[in-house]
Design an enzyme around this catalytic site. Structure first.
Site, short mmCIF file in Angstrom:
data_model
loop_
_atom_site.label_atom_id
_atom_site.label_comp_id
_atom_site.label_asym_id
_atom_site.label_seq_id
_atom_site.Cartn_x
_atom_site.Cartn_y
_atom_site.Cartn_z
N SER A 39 0.91 -1.20 0.13
CA SER A 39 -0.09 -0.04 0.17
C SER A 39 0.85 1.30 0.03
O SER A 39 2.15 1.27 0.17
CB SER A 39 -0.76 0.06 1.32
OG SER A 39 -0.16 -0.02 2.40
N SER A 170 12.06 10.42 7.58
CA SER A 170 11.03 11.38 7.74
C SER A 170 11.37 12.58 8.22
O SER A 170 12.37 12.50 8.97
CB SER A 170 9.70 10.74 8.42
OG SER A 170 8.86 11.95 8.79
N TYR A 192 7.12 7.09 27.69
CA TYR A 192 7.11 6.86 26.18
C TYR A 192 6.07 8.12 25.62
O TYR A 192 5.12 8.64 26.09
CB TYR A 192 6.32 5.72 26.06
CG TYR A 192 5.87 5.34 24.42
CD1 TYR A 192 6.77 4.80 23.53
CD2 TYR A 192 4.41 5.53 23.95
CE1 TYR A 192 6.44 4.60 22.36
CE2 TYR A 192 4.22 5.36 22.78
CZ TYR A 192 5.19 4.98 21.66
OH TYR A 192 4.89 4.56 20.40
#
Length: 314
Positions: A39, A170, A192
């Protein structure tokens, strides 16, 4: 529709598509692996590489989805050479199984595109007890590259054609934890941050490419390694943003890249002759770009390499 259309030094821009940046390139005889190929930009990368004559092996976690994607490509291009092998990058056992199956096939390997990724999920550990984004986006690709590197070097020697490793990072690598890589708190659930953890994994992708490029150059291997930011694209990576997903998909038609544009820098790095001999660089919008200072920290890259090597050899 992308708003910024100006061509840059390469002759291409943020508006360029994967087909445009590879126009006229005959890549027949090359073999590539593309992870996350069922995808999004992984599928578009696979489609365009196959259109240019590359034999593409899709690394696919969901095999039924992968087979549907393969059939879409074959319907458009019946002469395409596209295969699929199961690959779950969050599992080192799965990565080793994929590499073993590929190596056993006897196929050469000219291009490795480390594309698959997940974005900002809730905290979770992989099957190997490693924070899931770090495991999937970075560690699995590091191990895959490590296991296939000798095949790439041999292919480059035998064919006298440069091998290319492409890490899809990115711009989010700029938004990592303060220390860049949390070596001693990698699996700390209490502190986190899903956004910082994503940035950390994307920073690791760049550091991996840079350190690998240095080692390959030192060795004299005819294989390059580069990293890239594909652009902000309306793909299913946004599924963990809740209501923001709908906003991104709607506004994205006006200000974000479409998938055809999002796959362009990957395809540019994989195939274009402009990139011959270029290694250890970071690209965006089909041109060289300057990453965050952490991404060019050679000591951090070396430390991450040693840390990761210990993880995969446990």
């Amino acid at each position: 529709m992308w708003l910024f259309m100006r061509n840059e030094p390469s002759g291409f821009s943020s508006a360029s598509t994967a087909e445009e940046v590879t126009k006229g390139i005959d890549a027949s005889g090359l073999t590539a692996i593309v992870t996350g190929a069922s995808s999004g930009i992984g599928l578009e990368t696979t489609r365009v590489l196959a259109k240019r004559g590359v034999h593409v092996v899709m690394g696919i976690r969901n095999m039924p989805a992968g087979e549907r994607a393969r059939q879409v490509i074959m319907k458009e291009n019946p002469s395409a050479k596209v295969d699929a092998i199961r690959l779950d990058l969050s599992s080192m056992e799965s990565v080793r199984s994929f590499a073993s199956e590929f190596t056993s096939s006897g196929l050469p390997l000219n291009i490795l595109i480390n594309n698959a990724g997940i974005m900002t999920p809730p905290f979770a550990l992989s099957a190997d007890k490693i924070e899931l984004q770090f495991a999937t986006n970075y560690l699995g690709h590091f191990l895959l590259t490590h296991l296939l590197l000798e095949t790439m070097k041999k292919t480059a020697r035998d064919t006298k054609r440069e091998g290319r490793i492409v890490n899809v990072s990115s711009i989010a690598h700029r938004i990592s934890y303060r220390e860049g890589i949390r070596f001693h708190k990698l699996n700390d659930e209490k502190s986190y941050s899903k956004v910082f953890a994503y940035g950390q994994s994307k920073l690791a992708n760049i550091l991996h490419a840079n350190e690998l490029a240095r080692r390959l150059k030192e060795e004299g291997a005819d294989v390059t390694a580069n990293s890239l930011h594909p652009g902000i694209i309306t793909t299913n990576l946004f599924r963990h943003f809740g209501i923001f997903e709908g906003l991104m998909s709607g506004v994205g038609r006006l200000v974000l890249k479409n998938v055809e544009q999002g796959a362009s820098t990957t395809c540019y790095l994989a195939l274009h002759t402009h990139l011959k001999g270029i290694s250890g660089q970071y690209f965006s919008n089909n041109n060289l770009s300057k990453p965050d200072h952490n991404a060019t920290d050679k000591d951090l890259a070396a430390k991450l390499w040693e840390f990761t090597t210990n993880l995969i050899n446990k």
